[in-house]
Design a protein around this motif. Structure first.
Motif, short mmCIF file in Angstrom:
data_model
loop_
_atom_site.label_atom_id
_atom_site.label_comp_id
_atom_site.label_asym_id
_atom_site.label_seq_id
_atom_site.Cartn_x
_atom_site.Cartn_y
_atom_site.Cartn_z
N LEU A 1 3.86 6.99 -10.76
CA LEU A 1 2.91 6.42 -11.72
C LEU A 1 3.69 5.97 -12.95
O LEU A 1 3.94 6.74 -13.88
N CYS A 2 4.11 4.71 -12.91
CA CYS A 2 4.88 4.11 -13.99
C CYS A 2 4.16 2.85 -14.46
O CYS A 2 3.36 2.27 -13.72
N PRO A 3 4.43 2.39 -15.67
CA PRO A 3 3.78 1.16 -16.14
C PRO A 3 4.11 -0.02 -15.22
O PRO A 3 5.28 -0.36 -15.00
N ALA A 4 3.08 -0.62 -14.65
CA ALA A 4 3.26 -1.76 -13.75
C ALA A 4 1.93 -2.48 -13.63
O ALA A 4 0.87 -1.96 -14.02
N LYS A 5 1.96 -3.69 -13.11
CA LYS A 5 0.75 -4.48 -12.91
C LYS A 5 0.58 -4.76 -11.42
O LYS A 5 1.54 -5.06 -10.71
N LEU A 6 -0.66 -4.66 -10.97
CA LEU A 6 -1.01 -5.10 -9.62
C LEU A 6 -1.96 -6.29 -9.75
O LEU A 6 -2.91 -6.25 -10.54
N ILE B 1 -3.15 10.44 -4.32
CA ILE B 1 -3.01 9.09 -4.88
C ILE B 1 -1.59 8.63 -4.62
O ILE B 1 -0.62 9.25 -5.07
N GLY B 2 -1.42 7.54 -3.87
CA GLY B 2 -0.09 7.07 -3.50
C GLY B 2 0.65 6.43 -4.65
O GLY B 2 0.17 6.38 -5.80
N ASN B 3 1.82 5.90 -4.35
CA ASN B 3 2.67 5.27 -5.37
C ASN B 3 2.02 3.99 -5.91
O ASN B 3 1.45 3.19 -5.16
N ASP B 4 2.12 3.81 -7.22
CA ASP B 4 1.77 2.56 -7.88
C ASP B 4 0.33 2.13 -7.58
O ASP B 4 0.06 0.99 -7.21
N ASN B 5 -0.59 3.06 -7.75
CA ASN B 5 -2.00 2.77 -7.52
C ASN B 5 -2.75 2.47 -8.81
O ASN B 5 -2.37 2.92 -9.89
N VAL B 6 -3.83 1.70 -8.66
CA VAL B 6 -4.81 1.51 -9.73
C VAL B 6 -6.10 2.19 -9.30
O VAL B 6 -6.68 1.84 -8.27
N GLY C 1 -2.63 5.05 0.20
CA GLY C 1 -1.28 4.54 0.40
C GLY C 1 -0.70 4.00 -0.88
O GLY C 1 -1.01 4.48 -1.98
N GLU C 2 0.13 2.98 -0.78
CA GLU C 2 0.81 2.42 -1.94
C GLU C 2 0.20 1.09 -2.36
O GLU C 2 -0.38 0.37 -1.55
N ARG C 3 0.32 0.82 -3.67
CA ARG C 3 -0.11 -0.47 -4.24
C ARG C 3 -1.58 -0.76 -3.93
O ARG C 3 -1.95 -1.86 -3.49
N ILE C 4 -2.41 0.22 -4.18
CA ILE C 4 -3.85 0.10 -3.92
C ILE C 4 -4.58 -0.15 -5.24
O ILE C 4 -4.25 0.45 -6.27
N ILE C 5 -5.58 -1.02 -5.20
CA ILE C 5 -6.47 -1.23 -6.35
C ILE C 5 -7.85 -0.73 -5.98
O ILE C 5 -8.48 -1.22 -5.04
N ASP D 1 -1.78 0.80 2.79
CA ASP D 1 -1.09 0.14 1.69
C ASP D 1 -1.73 -1.21 1.36
O ASP D 1 -2.33 -1.87 2.21
N ASP D 2 -1.57 -1.62 0.12
CA ASP D 2 -1.93 -2.97 -0.34
C ASP D 2 -3.41 -3.29 -0.11
O ASP D 2 -3.77 -4.42 0.25
#
Length: 723
Positions: A76-81, A102-107, A120-124, A214-215
């Motif tokens: 959970l780091c500052p990033a945009k999806l 909660i997976g990596n880099d989720n919103v 999974g990862e990169r989920i909104i 993911d995604d």
């Protein structure tokens, strides 16, 4: 009313599955303090785990949220999806999360209730009211969990309103599975084995958790409960998604849109469901569309199908089904694909019957016209086109590629023109193979689909139609013309005399009457002479083309006696079935059923492998069947064919190929030359801008090229057999 359970103020530390805690740690006291400053709370902060990798957890990204039970948070780091115009920062904001990963880099933003899910990862997840999963969830599969009674099982009542052909849905189901399960009802042992195989494919333990791959993007959605959601799924504005598996991948992403309600079902890879569509107890194949208020209930819909603005109940529908109109209705049918249901068509309605348990079975290419309706029980051969009207009696149409129309009055015979497509609409029938192949957007093709109108299943029907025309001719002429039977002493001689009449007569007004085609009042068979000759020509065309294809596959320039002998050593199958879209020998279907009952095949993956093995031999089986057809048409072994017979075959097949091309061109030319079709346009330039030009037709270009090559191959095919 649900009772209230009072909890202690601070929850105890929870035992969390060890595999979820790999590379995870508990929160530090400073992190907990900062999270609480950001208006977050937890039943017990000790049950919250985050990434142990330095720099992969930023508490500033979690605000106004509540954590209950255990929660495991990935990177959970500052990033945009970003997805289309929606762009959100990673983090957990204004949400309630319970017993979830909660997976990596989720919103996770504005999720009112999230329970028992693995993300999974990169989920909104954005503006979701409820997303939860029960421990006994089955994700649309027709299985039972420990402790559940039989009444809890989900069945799909395909083909019959009274569930007499019901099947259990499962994640990998294809129409071939549903067809065999639903049609062999008299084999109780087989039915029992199918249930066992399905049950053994899944765990019975009450430890289910929801999965989101993911995604995935889920936004503005009311309820998702007990849903397994594949990678790259896009869900926006859905109303209710419950007890589902949504199959999706990067290559074949699925989408669910506004106002959709799906309960107890399987959504196939690459499918799209939008605009208030409803699905209840269903299996949806790959690359399907369900939209504009369509209702799909108690049905299995095959790959590459589009359904909108209509209602489908209790159906088994093979691939490439089209039904786009608000007033069309389909119930208690088995429709074998490449079908098109027109506006106002009511197929299988039981409102004109005393009982609700009738069925309609329609072969490939079924096309009921505008505002047509049919009575149970009815059966249609492949590629039957029905003229607008009300068909008030049961039908048994055994003439493929035919046109049928109702009589002037309710109790009048119907009218049938066998082989109508080859006489009047060659463009449409020839275009079918090209059209459907182009529309097949599946990346992974589990269900084998035959799209060619000229294939063993339809040729078998053509053989049966020829026999019917000959038999009706023999019966009718023996009753009406005394001279016809003067030199006839046996049924075989009578049959041959009828064939000779059909070969040689020029009486175009000659008609037949088929009492079986419609209950009580029968049917007039128009143009039987032309139909007889067209059917024979079609059989020859199929046979020759199959042999040419065999030569191409084996790098053979022309057939010789030794090659014919080799082909004849292959298994000969003369009975064929359309099994979910795949054409296979009837004997192979029986073999599969036997292997399943003997427990030599014990899972659906192996059953699908059996289908593939049958498909691997399909082209060779066609070549053997092709020789059988030629021998049957000429009433002798191919070894006894002389130059005259081969010349007759080449002549007929060449004429057929040329007719296909010329009729296709002429049919398309009408769009540019017919007065009434040109009438809407002020100028030729305007018409070309709207329609394009005849030269723009990729289909006609391809057909012309294929016809030229086919004609060249035909001329040399029998060169090695002619003495």
């Amino acid at each position: 009313m649900t009772g209230i359970t009072y909890l202690s103020k601070k929850q105890k530390k929870i035992e969390i599955p060890p595999e979820l805690l790999k590379n995870k740690r508990q929160l530090t006291s400073s992190e907990i303090e900062r999270l609480e400053q950001l208006r977050n709370s937890a039943e017990n902060w000790e049950n919250i785990y985050v990434s142990e990798t330095e720099g992969e957890f930023d508490p500033e990204l979690i605000r106004d949220s509540r954590f209950e039970g255990f929660v495991v948070i990935g990177r959970l780091c500052p990033a945009k999806l970003k997805y289309h115009d929606l762009e959100l920062g990673t983090g957990i904001i204004n949400s309630l999360v319970r017993n979830s990963v909660i997976g990596n880099d989720n919103v996770v933003q504005n999720v009112s209730y999230l329970e028992n899910y693995r993300l999974g990862e990169r989920i909104i997840l954005f503006n979701v009211q409820e997303l939860c999963c029960t421990a006994h969830s089955k994700f649309g599969n027709g299985i039972l969990k420990d402790g559940e009674d039989e009444e809890s099982r989900i069945w799909i009542g395909v083909g019959n309103e009274n569930n007499g052909r019901q099947v259990l849905p499962f994640e990998s189901m294809i129409p071939a599975d549903a067809y065999i399960w639903s049609r062999f009802r008299g084999d109780s042992e087989l039915m029992k084995r199918f249930i066992e195989i399905t049950e053994n494919s899944f765990s019975k333990e009450n430890n289910s958790f929801g999965i989101i791959g993911d995604d995935v993007v889920i936004k503005n959605t009311t309820l998702l409960k007990d849903a397994k959601i594949g990678s790259n799924t896009y869900i926006k504005g859905a109303f209710k998604l419950k007890n589902l598996t949504i199959l999706s991948s990067e290559e074949e992403p699925s989408q669910i849109g506004e106002g959709v309600e799906l309960v107890n079902g399987i959504v196939g890879y690459g499918s799209r469901i939008f605009y208030q569509a409803v699905g209840i107890r269903f299996v949806l194949g790959r690359n399907c569309q369900l939209k504009y208020g369509a209702r799909l209930i108690n049905s299995v819909l095959g790959d590459n199908s589009t359904v909108s603005c209509c209602e489908l109940l209790n159906n088994l529908i093979f691939p490439f089904h089209e039904q786009h109109h608000n007033s069309s209705f389909l119930i208690a049918t088995t429709v074998m694909g490449q079908s098109n249901i027109a506006a106002g068509a009511t197929v299988g309605s039981n409102h004109n019957s005393r009982s609700p348990d009738g069925e309609i079975i329609a072969g490939r290419g079924f096309w009921p016209g505008l505002c047509s309706d049919f009575k149970h029980n009815s059966r249609f051969a492949s590629f039957v086109l029905a003229v607008k009207g009300s068909y008030q009696h049961e039908l048994d149409i055994q003439y493929p590629f035919s046109l049928i129309s109702p009589g002037d009055n309710v109790n009048d015979p119907i009218h049938i023109i066998p082989a109508w497509w080859f006489m009047y609409n060659m463009f449409a029938i020839i275009r079918n193979k090209y059209k459907f192949s182009k529309r097949d957007k599946r990346v992974i093709k589990v269900q084998n689909i035959e799209t060619d109108p000229f294939s063993p299943d339809t040729m078998q029907e053509v053989e049966n139609a020829l026999h019917s025309i000959i038999s009706l001719t023999a019966s009718q002429l023996s009753q009406l013309d005394v001279s016809f039977t003067e030199n006839v002493s046996t049924p075989e001689e009578l049959y041959q005399a009828a064939k000779d009449y059909l070969h040689n007569s020029s009486n175009e007004k000659f008609t037949l009457f088929d009492v079986q085609a419609q209950k009580k009042v029968g049917a007039f068979i128009y143009k039987p002479l032309r139909a007889y000759r067209a059917y024979r020509q079609v059989l020859k065309y199929f046979a020759v083309r199959s042999l040419i294809e065999f030569c191409h596959r084996n790098n053979i320039s022309a057939l010789e006696e030794i090659i014919i002998s080799e082909i004849k050593l292959l298994p000969l199958y003369t009975e064929w079935q359309n099994v979910g879209g795949q054409v296979m020998p009837k004997e192979k279907v029986s073999e599969l059923c036997r292997l399943v009952k003997e427990q030599k095949i014990n899972d659906w993956t192996s059953i699908h492998a059996f289908y593939d093995n049958v498909q691997a031999d399909y082209e060779d089986n066609k070549a053997c069947y092709a020789i059988y057809i030629l021998e049957k048409l000429y009433s002798r072994g191919i070894e006894k064919f002389d130059a005259e017979i081969f010349e007759d075959i080449i002549k007929d097949v060449s004429a057929m190929a040329e007719k296909m091309l010329q009729f296709s061109i002429e049919s398309r030319e009408k769009d540019f030359t017919d007065y009434y079709r040109c009438m809407p346009y002020e100028s030729k330039e305007e018409m070309n801008a709207v329609l394009g030009t005849l030269d723009d037709s990729d289909f006609l270009k391809t057909l012309k090229k294929d016809t030229e090559k086919f004609t060249k191959d035909l001329k040399k095919l029998f060169r090695g057999l002619v003495v």
